[in-house]
Design a protein around this motif. Structure first.
Motif, mmCIF file in Angstrom:
data_model
loop_
_atom_site.group_PDB
_atom_site.id
_atom_site.type_symbol
_atom_site.label_atom_id
_atom_site.label_comp_id
_atom_site.label_asym_id
_atom_site.label_seq_id
_atom_site.Cartn_x
_atom_site.Cartn_y
_atom_site.Cartn_z
ATOM 1 N N ILE A 133 25.158 -33.606 -11.751
ATOM 2 C CA ILE A 133 24.385 -32.368 -11.649
ATOM 3 C C ILE A 133 22.899 -32.644 -11.902
ATOM 4 O O ILE A 133 22.024 -32.134 -11.190
ATOM 5 N N GLU A 134 22.615 -33.459 -12.906
ATOM 6 C CA GLU A 134 21.223 -33.809 -13.191
ATOM 7 C C GLU A 134 20.589 -34.557 -12.016
ATOM 8 O O GLU A 134 19.415 -34.322 -11.675
ATOM 9 N N ALA A 135 21.382 -35.410 -11.379
ATOM 10 C CA ALA A 135 20.867 -36.140 -10.209
ATOM 11 C C ALA A 135 20.578 -35.199 -9.049
ATOM 12 O O ALA A 135 19.561 -35.345 -8.352
ATOM 13 N N GLN A 136 21.452 -34.207 -8.849
ATOM 14 C CA GLN A 136 21.239 -33.228 -7.779
ATOM 15 C C GLN A 136 19.999 -32.382 -8.046
ATOM 16 O O GLN A 136 19.199 -32.123 -7.146
ATOM 17 N N GLN A 137 19.842 -31.963 -9.295
ATOM 18 C CA GLN A 137 18.692 -31.127 -9.642
ATOM 19 C C GLN A 137 17.374 -31.878 -9.427
ATOM 20 O O GLN A 137 16.407 -31.333 -8.899
ATOM 21 N N ALA A 138 17.372 -33.159 -9.800
ATOM 22 C CA ALA A 138 16.162 -33.967 -9.611
ATOM 23 C C ALA A 138 15.909 -34.237 -8.126
ATOM 24 O O ALA A 138 14.769 -34.135 -7.656
ATOM 25 N N HIS A 139 16.963 -34.551 -7.388
ATOM 26 C CA HIS A 139 16.818 -34.846 -5.964
ATOM 27 C C HIS A 139 16.316 -33.629 -5.182
ATOM 28 O O HIS A 139 15.463 -33.742 -4.310
ATOM 29 N N ARG A 140 16.850 -32.457 -5.528
ATOM 30 C CA ARG A 140 16.483 -31.235 -4.815
ATOM 31 C C ARG A 140 15.201 -30.603 -5.367
ATOM 32 O O ARG A 140 14.695 -29.642 -4.790
ATOM 33 N N LEU A 160 27.961 -25.715 -16.284
ATOM 34 C CA LEU A 160 27.195 -26.938 -16.498
ATOM 35 C C LEU A 160 25.829 -26.759 -15.851
ATOM 36 O O LEU A 160 25.740 -26.377 -14.681
ATOM 37 N N VAL A 161 24.776 -27.044 -16.606
ATOM 38 C CA VAL A 161 23.424 -26.695 -16.170
ATOM 39 C C VAL A 161 22.486 -27.891 -16.291
ATOM 40 O O VAL A 161 22.463 -28.572 -17.319
ATOM 41 N N ALA A 162 21.711 -28.117 -15.254
ATOM 42 C CA ALA A 162 20.626 -29.095 -15.296
ATOM 43 C C ALA A 162 19.335 -28.376 -14.908
ATOM 44 O O ALA A 162 19.316 -27.580 -13.976
ATOM 45 N N GLY A 163 18.281 -28.673 -15.633
ATOM 46 C CA GLY A 163 17.007 -27.997 -15.373
ATOM 47 C C GLY A 163 16.491 -27.362 -16.645
ATOM 48 O O GLY A 163 16.467 -27.997 -17.702
ATOM 49 N N SER A 164 16.126 -26.107 -16.575
ATOM 50 C CA SER A 164 15.541 -25.404 -17.711
ATOM 51 C C SER A 164 16.606 -24.833 -18.638
ATOM 52 O O SER A 164 17.331 -23.909 -18.264
ATOM 53 N N ASP A 165 16.705 -25.377 -19.864
ATOM 54 C CA ASP A 165 17.627 -24.814 -20.851
ATOM 55 C C ASP A 165 17.230 -23.391 -21.219
ATOM 56 O O ASP A 165 18.084 -22.532 -21.460
ATOM 57 N N HIS A 166 15.918 -23.162 -21.280
ATOM 58 C CA HIS A 166 15.449 -21.835 -21.680
ATOM 59 C C HIS A 166 15.807 -20.772 -20.641
ATOM 60 O O HIS A 166 16.003 -19.605 -20.964
ATOM 61 N N LEU A 167 15.899 -21.190 -19.395
ATOM 62 C CA LEU A 167 16.329 -20.258 -18.352
ATOM 63 C C LEU A 167 17.781 -19.840 -18.590
ATOM 64 O O LEU A 167 18.133 -18.676 -18.454
ATOM 65 N N GLY A 168 18.625 -20.801 -18.954
ATOM 66 C CA GLY A 168 20.005 -20.484 -19.284
ATOM 67 C C GLY A 168 20.101 -19.566 -20.485
ATOM 68 O O GLY A 168 20.912 -18.632 -20.513
ATOM 69 N N GLU A 169 19.248 -19.807 -21.473
ATOM 70 C CA GLU A 169 19.247 -18.953 -22.667
ATOM 71 C C GLU A 169 18.820 -17.533 -22.300
ATOM 72 O O GLU A 169 19.425 -16.554 -22.754
ATOM 73 N N HIS A 170 17.778 -17.419 -21.488
ATOM 74 C CA HIS A 170 17.282 -16.100 -21.104
ATOM 75 C C HIS A 170 18.312 -15.348 -20.258
ATOM 76 O O HIS A 170 18.465 -14.132 -20.379
ATOM 77 N N ALA A 171 19.037 -16.080 -19.427
ATOM 78 C CA ALA A 171 20.013 -15.446 -18.539
ATOM 79 C C ALA A 171 21.266 -15.007 -19.281
ATOM 80 O O ALA A 171 21.822 -13.934 -18.988
#
Length: 205
Positions: A133-140, A160-171
């Motif tokens: 997932i982290e590889a996909q997030q970086a590639h895209r 499972l989340v890759a990217g902004s942790d704070h976005l997950g917290e806010h959501a």
């Protein structure tokens, strides 16, 4: 209940049931069509538990199951169990299955992929999936790339989340722990996962 001597699931249903073995005496082709329709209904509504389920879905499911002489929940559970074995599928392929991309604006986007299983066995591959997932997030180059793992029997999702942790917290009101969020009762990407992520992204940027 399963037809005598046969599986509930549609794989070769007419061959196992034989013509005229449905409650209404339908042909093999009719039984096959009915079984596929029932499978589509219980899959799309996640055993009639998804918040996207309408009363017409419940009525259609009951009607078709009655014609086939099947119990819809048992049929759907077996169907999900058969499709849950993804042990032979690599993580790189698995994390992009059933993926939807959502545009935030002309340059930024998020992706949410999903898989529905019976049981939590797929979580044993959490570390492997998180790396993919982290590889996909970086590639895209996306704000967030998320993979929804939903146990339909427990009515429980691990996101499972890759990217902004704070976005997950806010959501969802909590920070991801080790790249994952426990979301009990969450059964729908369309109604319960994508909208809060998109709303959080819109307010954050």
């Amino acid at each position: 209940r399963a037809p005598r001597g046969g599986s509930l699931v549609a794989g070769g249903a007419p061959g196992r049931w034989g013509p005229g073995r449905g409650r209404q005496g339908g042909s093999g082709a009719e039984l096959c069509t009915g079984t596929m329709l029932l499978g589509a209904l219980v899959s799309d509504t996640v055993l009639l538990t998804s918040p996207t389920t309408h009363e017409r879905d419940r009525k259609a499911t009951a009607h078709i199951a009655g014609l086939l002489g099947l119990e819809a929940t048992a049929f759907g559970r077996e169907m999900f169990e058969r499709s849950s074995d993804v042990s032979h599928v690599g993580a790189d392929e698995l994390v992009v299955r059933d993926l939807k991309e959502y545009q935030l604006d002309g340059t930024r986007s998020i992706s949410v992929a999903q898989i529905e299983t019976v049981g939590g066995g797929l979580l044993e591959r959490r570390a492997e999936l998180l790396l993919a997932i982290e590889a996909q997030q970086a590639h895209r180059r996306q704000v967030v790339f998320a993979r929804r793992l939903t146990d339909v029997s427990a009515r429980h999702t691990v996101l499972l989340v890759a990217g902004s942790d704070h976005l997950g917290e806010h959501a969802f009101g909590r920070l991801p722990v080790g790249g994952s969020l426990d979301l009990p009762g969450v059964m729908s990407r369309k109604k319960q996962v994508a909208p809060p992520l998109l709303a959080a992204a819109a307010s954050a940027f």
